[in-house]
Design an enzyme around this catalytic site. Structure first.
Site, mmCIF file in Angstrom:
data_model
loop_
_atom_site.group_PDB
_atom_site.id
_atom_site.type_symbol
_atom_site.label_atom_id
_atom_site.label_comp_id
_atom_site.label_asym_id
_atom_site.label_seq_id
_atom_site.Cartn_x
_atom_site.Cartn_y
_atom_site.Cartn_z
ATOM 1 N N THR A 321 0.973 -1.645 0.071
ATOM 2 C CA THR A 321 -0.473 -0.179 0.065
ATOM 3 C C THR A 321 1.058 1.488 0.486
ATOM 4 O OG1 THR A 321 -0.155 0.065 2.660
ATOM 5 C CG2 THR A 321 -1.475 -1.351 1.350
ATOM 6 N N CYS A 322 0.529 1.894 -0.337
ATOM 7 C CA CYS A 322 1.018 3.410 0.156
ATOM 8 C C CYS A 322 0.772 4.336 0.571
ATOM 9 C CB CYS A 322 0.655 4.632 -1.280
ATOM 10 S SG CYS A 322 0.804 3.921 -3.227
ATOM 11 N N ASP A 323 1.210 4.047 1.835
ATOM 12 C CA ASP A 323 0.939 4.102 3.215
ATOM 13 C C ASP A 323 2.604 3.896 3.795
ATOM 14 O OD1 ASP A 323 1.177 4.319 6.150
ATOM 15 O OD2 ASP A 323 -1.372 4.464 6.262
#
Ligand SMILES: *Cc1c(COP(=O)(O)O)cnc(C)c1O
Length: 374
Positions: A321-323
């Site tokens: 994910t983009c976290d």
């Protein structure tokens, strides 16, 4: 990791990350708990993995269920458990949820303060309540301290209050912390429980039950005690603190019932370095947000298996994910084979508990963790 699971993955080649749970292992675990603690009733902690097939199997084997919400109560009922086999074990309940559980026939509730007793007394008149006491959770890899339970001295007043409110002051509960590898961790809490029994008995209130909670470990990378060792240590502690006035006991295994029954299949999306000569970063199609939430603070270290047999070197492991918190093992990097390649499949063992339910719905558009129960 069982042949049935490997076989299933070979035959069906499911796309994307997925959990595969082998019901034979769940059955073996249930029977092992029954053998190790024949005098205790088993209440499976539904939150660990509420897959209908698991609940149905356990209901058929005679298990009872520890539920934390009305939704979990309904799942246990659908699986075939009668309401007298259900405990509403969450100490934090909306009053209307207590009423809903009571309407479904549930008569056993957890409390840890007088305000919660009052809610139960209003919505579930005459029900049995047990009071949860604080437990340090020392030695556990996923402590459950602080948020739940009250001081043992206060538990006396809470149960006395319940008795005066027309409820059945039924017993005491505690949780020694999840993935508790020390079978003697139950001793101190049992000493407190026995003391609460004695004080209330002097006031004419006879408690009946000690809820020993969960905490039974599942095998990750390190050796753990067997069910028999837990049973022996706990029985010795009960006898030493209660003498021959033995209380009824219940256990609430979650992780220990399903953890080793599940394997997650995952894929390597990228292997890279942040600078020449730096540690390798290995990005998988699964991370903290789609099933591996228990790698938070690097608490749980899963066995990760690859078909490659090259020498292993430490890697940072991260999710898709983009976290930027979606990093699993960085403080203590995880050894993976040097010849690992992009596109390789990895199997993450011991993932039957606390994975599917912790998976987000669509963060970055990724679907929740797919689960197959075989
Ligand atoms: C989570 C929980 C359990 C299960 O704990 P495990 O460590 O997974 O066995 C049991 N009882 C209660 C009240 C819980 O909240």
């Amino acid at each position: 990791m069982t042949d049935r699971i490997l076989d299933f993955l070979r035959r069906t080649r499911p796309e994307g990350p997925c959990l595969v749970v082998d019901l034979d292992v769940v059955r073996d675990n249930y029977l092992a708990f029954e053998r190790a603690m024949p005098d205790s009733r088993i209440f499976y902690a539904v939150k660990a993995n509420p897959a209908p097939e698991i609940l149905h199997l356990l209901a058929g084997l005679g298990s009872n269920f520890d539920c934390a919400s009305v939704q979990e109560v309904d799942m246990a009922l659908v699986a075939g458990a009668s309401p007298d086999r259900i405990s509403f074990g969450n100490t934090i309940k909306k009053e209307r949820d207590i009423a809903a559980a009571f309407a479904r026939g549930v008569r056993l509730f957890a409390v840890d303060c007088e305000a919660e007793v009052d809610k139960v007394a209003r919505q579930a008149p005459g029900a049995r309540v047990f009071c949860r006491i604080l437990c340090e959770g020392e030695g556990a890899e996923w402590a459950l301290s602080r948020k739940f339970g009250c001081d043992p001295a206060m538990a006396v007043d809470v149960l006395d209050h319940a008795h005066r409110a027309g409820l059945v002051a039924y017993g005491v509960s505690f949780h020694v912390g999840s993935q508790q590898k020390n079978p003697h961790a139950w001793d101190a809490a049992l000493a407190s429980a026995a003391e609460i029994f004695r004080i209330l008995s002097d006031r004419g209130i006879e408690l009946k039950m000690v809820n020993l909670g969960g905490g039974f470990a599942t095998r990750y990378l390190e050796a753990i005690p067997g069910e028999g060792e837990y049973g022996q240590a706990i029985n010795d502690a009960i006898r030493s603190h209660f003498g021959n006035r033995l209380p009824e006991t219940i256990i609430e295994p979650g992780r220990g019932m399903v953890g080793n029954a599940g394997v997650i299949k995952s894929e390597v999306i990228l292997i890279s370095q942040k600078a020449e000569g730096d540690i390798r970063w290995v990005y998988l199609d699964i991370g903290k947000f789609n099933g591996l939430a228990e790698t938070m603070d690097e608490a749980i270290r899963y066995p990760i298996l690859s078909h490659r047999d090259g020498e292993a070197t430490p890697c940072v492991l991260a999710g898709p994910t983009c976290d930027s918190v979606d990093v699993m093992y960085e403080k203590k990097p995880y050894p993976l084979p040097v010849n690992l390649e992009i596109g390789d499949e990895l199997l993450i063992a011991g993932t039957g508990a606390y994975t599917t339910t912790y998976s987000s719905i669509a963060f970055n558009g990724f679907p929740p963790l797919q689960s197959y129960v075989i």
